[in-house]
Scaffold this motif. Structure first.
Motif, PDB file in Angstrom:
ATOM      1  N   ASP A   1     -47.787   3.562   0.246  1.00  0.00           N
ATOM      2  CA  ASP A   1     -47.924   2.165  -0.178  1.00  0.00           C
ATOM      3  C   ASP A   1     -47.693   2.018  -1.681  1.00  0.00           C
ATOM      4  O   ASP A   1     -47.004   1.090  -2.128  1.00  0.00           O
ATOM      5  CB  ASP A   1     -49.318   1.655   0.193  1.00  0.00           C
ATOM      6  CG  ASP A   1     -49.508   0.196  -0.165  1.00  0.00           C
ATOM      7  OD1 ASP A   1     -48.749  -0.641   0.347  1.00  0.00           O
ATOM      8  OD2 ASP A   1     -50.417  -0.099  -0.975  1.00  0.00           O
ATOM      9  N   VAL A   2     -48.246   2.940  -2.476  1.00  0.00           N
ATOM     10  CA  VAL A   2     -48.086   2.871  -3.931  1.00  0.00           C
ATOM     11  C   VAL A   2     -46.627   3.092  -4.319  1.00  0.00           C
ATOM     12  O   VAL A   2     -46.087   2.383  -5.180  1.00  0.00           O
ATOM     13  CB  VAL A   2     -48.997   3.921  -4.624  1.00  0.00           C
ATOM     14  CG1 VAL A   2     -48.631   4.060  -6.100  1.00  0.00           C
ATOM     15  CG2 VAL A   2     -50.458   3.517  -4.486  1.00  0.00           C
TER      16      VAL A   2
ATOM     17  N   SER B   1     -43.911   2.627  -2.435  1.00  0.00           N
ATOM     18  CA  SER B   1     -43.062   1.526  -1.967  1.00  0.00           C
ATOM     19  C   SER B   1     -43.272   0.244  -2.759  1.00  0.00           C
ATOM     20  O   SER B   1     -42.356  -0.565  -2.917  1.00  0.00           O
ATOM     21  CB  SER B   1     -43.321   1.263  -0.477  1.00  0.00           C
ATOM     22  OG  SER B   1     -44.685   0.904  -0.268  1.00  0.00           O
ATOM     23  N   SER B   2     -44.499   0.057  -3.270  1.00  0.00           N
ATOM     24  CA  SER B   2     -44.791  -1.176  -4.016  1.00  0.00           C
ATOM     25  C   SER B   2     -44.592  -1.014  -5.519  1.00  0.00           C
ATOM     26  O   SER B   2     -44.780  -1.978  -6.269  1.00  0.00           O
ATOM     27  CB  SER B   2     -46.230  -1.615  -3.740  1.00  0.00           C
ATOM     28  OG  SER B   2     -47.154  -0.643  -4.219  1.00  0.00           O
TER      29      SER B   2
ATOM     30  N   GLY C   1     -46.432   0.828  -7.482  1.00  0.00           N
ATOM     31  CA  GLY C   1     -47.722   0.939  -8.147  1.00  0.00           C
ATOM     32  C   GLY C   1     -47.858   2.226  -8.955  1.00  0.00           C
ATOM     33  O   GLY C   1     -46.901   3.004  -9.095  1.00  0.00           O
TER      34      GLY C   1
END
Length: 355
Positions: free
Chosen positions: A35-36, A38-39, A41
């Motif tokens: 998630d980090v 891909s986003s 972050g």
């Protein structure tokens, strides 16, 4: 919260308080990383906000996958062995870095990292100097096992023990440092006891260096003797000693595996350090040291089985000298050498054939 809230030093070694509450982070970590990334972050923030035991353990599992794939693709099963000299120190550095990033007391962790770096430097130097003689030599043992078991069974052995269990073991060796990290919140400065533990570790590392150097000198002289059929000048060994085929001088006169003994003791001492830091008689962090001792027992058994088949005198050496616990008296060679083909005679025969 990534840092356990403990009230006493004893709580720092309480599995139910410092490990169990953070197990859900282990299950969530892979998805959080995805998630980090891909986003866009911050992986650093994720690292800081993840319990260091969880992130370290997760990394060891990830490495297990890498070791498994690399070993099956290359048909070389010493992938973990090549990283053996580095990974425990990398994990100790991980605990120190996590402490620094979260602005926690880190002086004691820096001390652990210091002697651990000396340990890695010594082992890595030996590995490259000997062309994998010490660490990569595990490969021939895996090949022996591979030749004796069905392919499917060896694949299971590779998946479980060689690739994953050994990778996790190397992380668990550094697990006591996590307890020292937690205890540093109570005792921030380096104490005299900490310096004492570090001194013992450095002494053990020095012992390993001496034993490995003695082994290196012997085998270098033996290999030269095998090529020329002459005892190398100034090598410090006699012809009967080189004909014997294995080293029985120096530390090896009192212990069959002095380097193995020191290696096991180093990680047991780190575990004892964590016990002292947390004021506990024993704790869960000793699991790594126990597993390491078990691995060395199996490795020693296989190594000596090979030596017994190669050297007629090795059985007598086993009877007189302890494997890991030093004997009080040095090894005494028999007055009459067993009737075997001497290396010098074999070399002479080969020269005669060539002529």
């Amino acid at each position: 919260m990534a840092f356990p809230s403990v009230r006493t030093l004893e709580d720092c070694a309480d599995y139910s308080q410092v490990i169990e509450p953070y197990l859900p982070q282990l299950y969530e970590l892979p998805w959080k990383v995805v998630d980090v990334v891909s986003s866009g972050g911050s992986l650093l923030e994720l690292y800081k906000n993840t319990n260091p035991m969880v992130s370290g353990f997760g990394f060891s599992i990830f490495l297990g996958v890498i070791f498994l794939v690399a070993s099956e693709v290359n048909r070389n099963y010493s992938q973990v062995d090549r990283m053996w000299s580095l990974l425990p120190t990398i994990y100790n550095a991980h605990f120190a870095a996590w402490s620094h990033l979260n602005h926690l007391p880190s002086q004691r962790l820096d001390l652990v990292l210091f002697w651990s770096s000396m340990w890695s430097a010594r082992l890595t130097f030996n590995y490259w100097r000997k062309g994998g003689y010490e660490i990569g030599s595990e490969d021939y043992r895996w090949e022996i096992i591979r030749a004796k078991v069905p392919p499917a069974l060896f694949f299971i052995f590779n998946v479980t023990f060689i690739s994953f269990i050994q990778s996790i073991l190397l992380f668990l060796l550094a697990a006591p440092t996590y307890i020292i990290l937690l205890a540093s919140n109570f005792e921030q400065d380096v104490t005299a006891a900490d310096l004492g533990f570090a001194a013992v570790q450095l002494s053990l590392i020095l012992s390993e260096w001496f034993s490995d150097q003695q082994q290196w000198d012997y085998h270098a002289a033996k290999h030269q003797y095998q090529k020329t059929a002459k005892v190398p000048r100034g090598c410090g060994f006699t012809q009967p000693e080189l004909d014997r085929g294995f080293n029985t001088s120096g530390l090896w006169a009192y212990c069959r595996h002095p380097n193995f003994a020191a290696e096991q003791t180093i990680w047991f001492v780190l575990y004892q350090w964590s016990c002292f830091a947390s004021k506990t008689l024993y704790n869960w962090a000793g699991l790594g040291a126990v597993f390491l001792i078990m691995v060395f027992q199996g490795s020693t058994w296989l190594t000596e089985l090979i030596s017994l088949g190669k050297y007629p005198e090795y059985e007598l050496y086993r009877k007189q000298v302890g494997a890991h616990i030093p004997s009080l008296t040095p090894y005494r060679a028999p007055s009459a050498t067993p009737k075997v083909i001497r290396t010098s005679d074999l070399a002479k025969r080969q020269k005669t054939k060539q002529k």
